[in-house]
Structure formats: structure tokens, C-alpha cells
Design a protein around this motif. Sequence first.
Motif, PDB file in Angstrom:
ATOM      1  N   ALA A   1       0.790  -1.107  -0.063  1.00 12.75           N
ATOM      2  CA  ALA A   1      -0.018  -0.043   0.073  1.00 12.75           C
ATOM      3  C   ALA A   1       0.866   1.342  -0.007  1.00 12.75           C
ATOM      4  N   VAL A   2       2.207   0.941  -0.459  1.00 13.73           N
ATOM      5  CA  VAL A   2       2.989   2.220  -0.386  1.00 13.73           C
ATOM      6  C   VAL A   2       3.434   2.638  -1.924  1.00 13.73           C
ATOM      7  N   VAL A   3       3.170   3.797  -2.044  1.00 17.39           N
ATOM      8  CA  VAL A   3       3.359   4.479  -3.498  1.00 17.39           C
ATOM      9  C   VAL A   3       4.228   5.586  -3.884  1.00 17.39           C
ATOM     10  N   GLU A   4       4.814   5.887  -4.740  1.00 16.89           N
ATOM     11  CA  GLU A   4       5.758   6.916  -4.741  1.00 16.89           C
ATOM     12  C   GLU A   4       5.360   7.720  -5.872  1.00 16.89           C
ATOM     13  N   PRO A   5       4.738   8.782  -5.678  1.00 18.30           N
ATOM     14  CA  PRO A   5       4.472   9.739  -6.727  1.00 18.30           C
ATOM     15  C   PRO A   5       5.771  10.359  -7.527  1.00 18.30           C
ATOM     16  N   ASN A   6       5.529  10.490  -8.613  1.00 24.02           N
ATOM     17  CA  ASN A   6       6.610  11.347  -9.460  1.00 24.02           C
ATOM     18  C   ASN A   6       7.379  12.540  -8.824  1.00 24.02           C
ATOM     19  N   GLU A   7       6.460  13.282  -8.366  1.00 25.24           N
ATOM     20  CA  GLU A   7       6.782  14.628  -7.914  1.00 25.24           C
ATOM     21  C   GLU A   7       7.273  14.816  -6.470  1.00 25.24           C
ATOM     22  N   ALA A   8       7.250  13.324  -5.948  1.00 23.83           N
ATOM     23  CA  ALA A   8       7.894  13.785  -4.318  1.00 23.83           C
ATOM     24  C   ALA A   8       8.991  13.136  -4.233  1.00 23.83           C
ATOM     25  N   ASN A   9       9.958  13.338  -3.244  1.00 25.64           N
ATOM     26  CA  ASN A   9      11.315  12.673  -2.673  1.00 25.64           C
ATOM     27  C   ASN A   9      10.726  11.742  -1.897  1.00 25.64           C
ATOM     28  N   GLY A  10       9.590  11.635  -1.289  1.00 26.10           N
ATOM     29  CA  GLY A  10       9.422  10.828  -0.204  1.00 26.10           C
ATOM     30  C   GLY A  10       8.299   9.694  -0.753  1.00 26.10           C
ATOM     31  N   ALA A  11       7.936   8.717   0.266  1.00 21.88           N
ATOM     32  CA  ALA A  11       7.041   7.764  -0.119  1.00 21.88           C
ATOM     33  C   ALA A  11       5.564   8.170   0.418  1.00 21.88           C
ATOM     34  N   VAL A  12       4.642   7.765   0.026  1.00 22.37           N
ATOM     35  CA  VAL A  12       3.227   7.732   0.465  1.00 22.37           C
ATOM     36  C   VAL A  12       3.058   6.412   1.171  1.00 22.37           C
ATOM     37  N   CYS A  13       2.542   6.493   2.289  1.00 24.10           N
ATOM     38  CA  CYS A  13       2.094   5.419   3.100  1.00 24.10           C
ATOM     39  C   CYS A  13       0.536   5.590   3.290  1.00 24.10           C
ATOM     40  N   ILE A  14      -0.021   4.374   3.485  1.00 26.65           N
ATOM     41  CA  ILE A  14      -1.702   4.279   3.469  1.00 26.65           C
ATOM     42  C   ILE A  14      -1.801   3.702   4.740  1.00 26.65           C
ATOM     43  N   ARG A  15      -2.477   4.281   5.578  1.00 26.68           N
ATOM     44  CA  ARG A  15      -2.799   3.360   7.052  1.00 26.68           C
ATOM     45  C   ARG A  15      -4.216   3.814   7.350  1.00 26.68           C
ATOM     46  N   THR A  16      -4.468   2.990   8.468  1.00 24.40           N
ATOM     47  CA  THR A  16      -6.046   3.503   8.931  1.00 24.40           C
ATOM     48  C   THR A  16      -5.704   4.692   9.897  1.00 24.40           C
ATOM     49  N   ALA A  17      -6.666   5.409  10.094  1.00 24.41           N
ATOM     50  CA  ALA A  17      -6.735   6.735  10.859  1.00 24.41           C
ATOM     51  C   ALA A  17      -7.195   6.379  12.383  1.00 24.41           C
ATOM     52  N   ASN A  18      -6.542   7.077  13.139  1.00 25.04           N
ATOM     53  CA  ASN A  18      -6.977   6.982  14.486  1.00 25.04           C
ATOM     54  C   ASN A  18      -7.232   8.318  15.052  1.00 25.04           C
ATOM     55  N   ALA A  19      -7.630   8.440  16.470  1.00 26.80           N
ATOM     56  CA  ALA A  19      -8.184   9.651  17.123  1.00 26.80           C
ATOM     57  C   ALA A  19      -7.377  10.681  17.140  1.00 26.80           C
ATOM     58  N   SER A  20      -6.361  10.455  17.108  1.00 21.06           N
ATOM     59  CA  SER A  20      -5.009  11.461  16.909  1.00 21.06           C
ATOM     60  C   SER A  20      -5.025  12.154  15.833  1.00 21.06           C
ATOM     61  N   ASP A  21      -5.602  11.646  14.815  1.00 24.11           N
ATOM     62  CA  ASP A  21      -5.551  12.492  13.305  1.00 24.11           C
ATOM     63  C   ASP A  21      -6.379  13.362  12.986  1.00 24.11           C
ATOM     64  N   VAL A  22      -7.376  13.493  13.874  1.00 28.77           N
ATOM     65  CA  VAL A  22      -8.711  14.653  13.499  1.00 28.77           C
ATOM     66  C   VAL A  22      -7.978  15.778  13.400  1.00 28.77           C
ATOM     67  N   GLU A  23      -7.102  16.595  14.055  1.00 32.84           N
ATOM     68  CA  GLU A  23      -6.644  17.898  13.714  1.00 32.84           C
ATOM     69  C   GLU A  23      -5.981  17.848  12.351  1.00 32.84           C
ATOM     70  N   ASN A  24      -5.045  16.796  12.045  1.00 31.96           N
ATOM     71  CA  ASN A  24      -4.383  16.800  10.832  1.00 31.96           C
ATOM     72  C   ASN A  24      -5.346  16.679   9.446  1.00 31.96           C
ATOM     73  N   LEU A  25      -6.285  15.894   9.724  1.00 34.08           N
ATOM     74  CA  LEU A  25      -7.332  15.528   9.019  1.00 34.08           C
ATOM     75  C   LEU A  25      -8.419  16.884   8.514  1.00 34.08           C
ATOM     76  N   SER A  26      -8.760  17.729   9.511  1.00 34.59           N
ATOM     77  CA  SER A  26      -9.195  18.743   9.442  1.00 34.59           C
ATOM     78  C   SER A  26      -8.466  19.940   8.666  1.00 34.59           C
ATOM     79  N   ILE A  27      -7.113  19.793   8.747  1.00 36.25           N
ATOM     80  CA  ILE A  27      -6.153  20.788   8.295  1.00 36.25           C
ATOM     81  C   ILE A  27      -6.168  20.267   6.675  1.00 36.25           C
TER      82      ILE A  27
END
Length: 175
Positions: free
Chosen positions: A8-34
Motif C-alpha cells: 500500500a506504499v506508492v511513490e508519486p513522481n513529484e515527491a522525494n518521499g513515499a506515500v504510506c496508506i494506513r488506518t486513521a485513529n483519534a489522534s488524526d482529527v486535527e491533521n485531517l481537518s487541516i
Amino acid sequence: MSPLSLDAVVEPNEANGAVCIRTANASDVENLSIYFTGLSTAARNKRFMGARADFAVVAAECVAKVSLPDHFTLLAELMLEGESRIIGETRYAYDAAARHGDFAISVADVFQRKGVGLKMMNAMERHASHLGHEMIAAETGRANAEMRGLAKKAGFEDTGLGDWQSIHLAKRLSR
């Protein structure tokens, strides 16, 4: 909830980093709102099928039912220089009466058409199939060509149950 596999990890062409797909949890509310706030107006309207401004509430709703096995939210995060930033999300909920899961998905504007949405849908499908679910469905606006194209690429078909404004899409999951 079990962690997703490393495929579930992908690497978009324009990013030097990896994209990780994971399940959300309660600590993600603020960042998800942003994240929701950072979407373009057009992307927000497509994701929510209309205008929304209460992104903190929406983000809280996305993670509120994570303790229920038939409800989950997946996040795509760009991992770059030790920092992570949400660049996509998909929310899934199983409807026992209809006997299928419903989902909604969004990808940050600059990461659209880079494979992130398809990887997120594949991860969602694997997780739903692992839960024993046999079908996934979604509704999208007729004008949302991006979602219709993504759904078609992922193997979804128009069920004919939409109306003059929307299209109902469904896919039977393999087990």
C-alpha cells in the motif's frame, strides 16, 4: 484493526518521499481537518457532494467509529524528511441492511492522477474483503468525471440507481 500490507506504499513522481496508506485513529482529527481545509473548493464539493465548512466535525466523524470493525478511514500520508502530511483519505462504512460497504474518497489536488486514489481504493477493497464484505458502492455527482474515471479504472460499474444529479457505482469484491 490490522495494519495494511507494505504494497500500500506508492511513490508519486513529484515527491522525494513515499506515500504510506494506513488506518486513521483519534489522534488524526486535527491533521485531517487541516487536510480537508487545504483541498480546493472544487475538490471539497466533489468529496462532500456539496459545500461544507465544518471540517473539524467531518474529521472527527471520520475517526469516531474506528472501534467498529465495519467502519474505517484510510489516510494517505506523504513521508518526507521525517515529517508526514495527509494527502488523501477514504472513509468506509458497511451497511448491513443493504449488504454492502459505502465509501467516499478524496486526494489532495496536486496528487491527483498520480495513482494515490487507485492505491487507496485497492487498500480499502482488500480491507473490506478481509472483513468478509462482498460488495462496495459509492455515489458521485454526474459532473465528477475524475471519480467516474477512477471508479471505472478500479472496476466499478454504474448500477443505474442514480438520479439526474448522481451516479451510483458498485463493485463485487473477490474473496
